[in-house]
Design a protein around this motif. Structure first.
Motif, mmCIF file in Angstrom:
data_model
loop_
_atom_site.group_PDB
_atom_site.id
_atom_site.type_symbol
_atom_site.label_atom_id
_atom_site.label_comp_id
_atom_site.label_asym_id
_atom_site.label_seq_id
_atom_site.Cartn_x
_atom_site.Cartn_y
_atom_site.Cartn_z
ATOM 1 N N THR A 163 0.841 -1.201 0.000
ATOM 2 C CA THR A 163 0.000 0.000 0.000
ATOM 3 C C THR A 163 0.876 1.251 0.000
ATOM 4 O O THR A 163 2.070 1.195 0.296
ATOM 5 C CB THR A 163 -0.908 0.047 1.250
ATOM 6 O OG1 THR A 163 -0.075 0.086 2.416
ATOM 7 C CG2 THR A 163 -1.835 -1.151 1.324
ATOM 8 N N THR A 165 -0.402 3.846 1.839
ATOM 9 C CA THR A 165 -0.836 4.481 3.079
ATOM 10 C C THR A 165 -0.718 3.501 4.241
ATOM 11 O O THR A 165 -0.515 2.294 4.042
ATOM 12 C CB THR A 165 -2.276 4.996 2.959
ATOM 13 O OG1 THR A 165 -3.139 3.889 2.629
ATOM 14 C CG2 THR A 165 -2.386 6.061 1.885
ATOM 15 N N GLU A 173 -7.145 0.814 1.808
ATOM 16 C CA GLU A 173 -6.460 0.667 0.524
ATOM 17 C C GLU A 173 -6.324 -0.810 0.147
ATOM 18 O O GLU A 173 -6.560 -1.185 -1.013
ATOM 19 C CB GLU A 173 -5.083 1.333 0.588
ATOM 20 C CG GLU A 173 -4.380 1.386 -0.751
ATOM 21 C CD GLU A 173 -3.030 2.093 -0.706
ATOM 22 O OE1 GLU A 173 -2.301 2.029 -1.720
ATOM 23 O OE2 GLU A 173 -2.693 2.693 0.337
ATOM 24 N N HIS A 240 -10.227 8.488 2.725
ATOM 25 C CA HIS A 240 -9.131 7.548 2.504
ATOM 26 C C HIS A 240 -8.817 7.435 1.006
ATOM 27 O O HIS A 240 -7.659 7.488 0.594
ATOM 28 C CB HIS A 240 -9.482 6.165 3.054
ATOM 29 C CG HIS A 240 -9.561 6.107 4.550
ATOM 30 N ND1 HIS A 240 -9.830 4.942 5.236
ATOM 31 C CD2 HIS A 240 -9.386 7.067 5.502
ATOM 32 C CE1 HIS A 240 -9.834 5.187 6.542
ATOM 33 N NE2 HIS A 240 -9.574 6.459 6.715
ATOM 34 N N PHE A 241 -9.882 7.249 0.216
ATOM 35 C CA PHE A 241 -9.696 7.096 -1.225
ATOM 36 C C PHE A 241 -9.020 8.327 -1.819
ATOM 37 O O PHE A 241 -8.137 8.209 -2.681
ATOM 38 C CB PHE A 241 -11.046 6.858 -1.906
ATOM 39 C CG PHE A 241 -10.945 6.668 -3.404
ATOM 40 C CD1 PHE A 241 -10.269 5.588 -3.938
ATOM 41 C CD2 PHE A 241 -11.534 7.575 -4.271
ATOM 42 C CE1 PHE A 241 -10.179 5.409 -5.308
ATOM 43 C CE2 PHE A 241 -11.456 7.409 -5.648
ATOM 44 C CZ PHE A 241 -10.776 6.321 -6.163
ATOM 45 N N PHE A 244 -4.988 7.876 -1.274
ATOM 46 C CA PHE A 244 -4.191 6.929 -2.076
ATOM 47 C C PHE A 244 -4.479 7.038 -3.568
ATOM 48 O O PHE A 244 -3.685 6.598 -4.405
ATOM 49 C CB PHE A 244 -4.306 5.486 -1.569
ATOM 50 C CG PHE A 244 -5.660 4.842 -1.614
ATOM 51 C CD1 PHE A 244 -6.175 4.326 -2.793
ATOM 52 C CD2 PHE A 244 -6.415 4.688 -0.450
ATOM 53 C CE1 PHE A 244 -7.411 3.691 -2.826
ATOM 54 C CE2 PHE A 244 -7.650 4.047 -0.467
ATOM 55 C CZ PHE A 244 -8.152 3.553 -1.667
ATOM 56 N N ARG A 245 -5.602 7.673 -3.928
ATOM 57 C CA ARG A 245 -5.910 7.866 -5.342
ATOM 58 C C ARG A 245 -4.846 8.710 -6.046
ATOM 59 O O ARG A 245 -4.601 8.538 -7.242
ATOM 60 C CB ARG A 245 -7.283 8.547 -5.469
ATOM 61 C CG ARG A 245 -7.741 8.799 -6.894
ATOM 62 C CD ARG A 245 -9.124 9.448 -6.895
ATOM 63 N NE ARG A 245 -9.639 9.609 -8.242
ATOM 64 C CZ ARG A 245 -9.466 10.699 -8.984
ATOM 65 N NH1 ARG A 245 -8.803 11.729 -8.493
ATOM 66 N NH2 ARG A 245 -9.964 10.760 -10.197
#
Length: 415
Positions: A163, A165, A173, A240-241, A244-245
């Motif tokens: 990941t 994150t 993730e 969160h998205f 890491f997006r």
């Protein structure tokens, strides 16, 4: 001759780690305090030794500091370089000589290089050199792909998945990638069923056609589960998205990144709906980003469709008493795929505000009344998906194709 449907080999038949989610409802649930990778007691898969260990255990923490403005990304690149130089020629030979190790090593290198690139740094020369060497060995592209981040990543123990994150965000993730892998198994089931049904229909033997109808029913069931997984992504924490997006954005040089757009859906979509000009354009542009083992089958499906060998056309030309039942079975599969696309649009609208300027209200009617849109033009102000495509146009075009296919099948059913 006796015809029998194949046995579906679902993701649930594969042994999971205890912690891995198995159903849509398990994907984005809190599992208590997120595990620190260093404390994981299971088998640790580090094909590149200390470099792999760094990517798994340290890099996500350092990236959090970079995002907070407390660390220069050059520090991460320096650490990556230092750990790569600990590898001996024998270590590298052992990785190059084993395809599974080489594929996982490329996953680690892609996570490292993307961490650098999307933090504004340049990957080290050693990382680029080794990445190029392994690309020749594996046939995988040198950049991050759906195959790496989903398929290869999800074959690792869940706690060992790579990941960008950490903590609870890292758990989200992992579930994001793993959820796509669970979906991919359902998609493969449906694709296999539809491909076999097409072969059986072409025999025009009544018993074979009956089996084809059963297979299509199985495919509709697999796609119904596929839709449920897609809907579960609405439960993913949006904040969160959004973090890491950023590491899945289109590369600065225009190369496309890992994206759900490159799941093996064309293998199924083409066998059902055939091809259209804009979908052909998408495939021409995106072909080498799909999993390498699936690319020949996508091309085979395209070739057959252009010769009129796809399910909707076969239903239209079929002669026999089973024609309407066959069309109804085909429509049931396409109905589920359309529901998936609409659920995907809803998830995009939820997680990427502004990606759908016209919103979701009346979307089915709007798409049924308009023609295909361009997906490759670099329009100013258009929010793009992780693959760099205009996601609203790409999904919209596919829904238009599904609506057209359904109308053709309705004409057969109501004739």
């Amino acid at each position: 001759m006796t015809f029998r449907p194949f046995h579906l080999k679902t993701r649930e038949n594969v042994q999971h780690e205890i912690k891995a989610p198995k159903a849509p409802s398990e994907l984005f649930v809190k599992r208590g305090v997120a595990m620190d990778p260093k404390t994981y007691k299971g088998r640790k898969i580090f094909p590149l030794g200390e470099f792999s260990r760094f990517v798994v255990e340290e890099q996500p923490k350092l990236l959090a500091q970079v995002r907070d403005g407390h660390l220069d990304p050059a520090t991460i690149v320096k650490k990556q370089d230092e750990t790569l130089h600990l590898l001996t020629p024998t270590d590298i030979e052992n990785v190059v000589g084993n395809l599974n190790r080489a594929r996982t090593a490329m996953l680690d290198l892609s996570f490292a290089m993307s961490a650098a690139i999307f933090s504004g740094a340049t990957p080290s020369e050693e990382a680029q050199r080794l990445n190029g060497l392994l690309a020749k060995k594996t046939g995988l592209p040198e950049t991050m792909t759906f195959e790496k981040i989903v398929s290869i990543n999800s074959k690792l123990p869940f706690e060992q998945m790579r990941t960008f994150t950490e903590g609870e965000m890292g758990e989200t993730e992992k579930s994001f990638y793993y959820g796509h892998d669970l979906m991919d198994y359902k998609l493969r089931d449906a694709t296999q069923a539809v491909a076999q049904s097409i072969q059986l229909i072409r025999t025009h033997e009544p018993e074979a056609v009956n089996v084809a109808i059963q297979l299509l029913s199985q495919a509709a069931g697999s796609m119904q589960e596929f839709v449920q997984f897609m809907r579960s992504f609405m439960e993913m924490p949006r904040e969160h998205f959004g973090v890491f997006r950023q590491y899945l954005s289109q590369y600065p040089d225009g190369t496309r990144n890992a994206s759900g757009a490159f799941i093996g859906m064309p293998r199924l979509h083409i066998r059902l709906d055939g091809v259209s000009p804009k979908y052909d354009q998408f495939l021409d542009e995106g072909m080498h980003y799909f999993p390498i083992s699936e690319q020949p089958d996508i091309q085979e499906a395209r070739k057959l469709a252009k010769d009129g060998i796809y399910l909707v056309a076969l239903c239209e030309s079929f002669v026999g008493s089973q024609k309407k039942e066959l069309a109804k079975a085909a429509k049931a599969v396409i109905d589920q795929i359309r529901e998936f696309r609409l659920a995907h649009l809803a998830a995009v609208s939820h997680h990427v505000p502004g990606a759908l300027p016209e919103g979701l209200s009346g979307v089915r009617r709007r798409l049924s009344e308009t023609t295909e849109e361009p997906i490759l033009e670099d329009e100013t102000g258009v929010l793009k998906g992780t693959g760099g495509f205009n996601v609203a146009a790409l999904l919209g075009n596919c829904i238009r194709n599904d609506i057209s296919a359904t109308a053709r099948l309705d004409a057969v059913i109501n004739r």
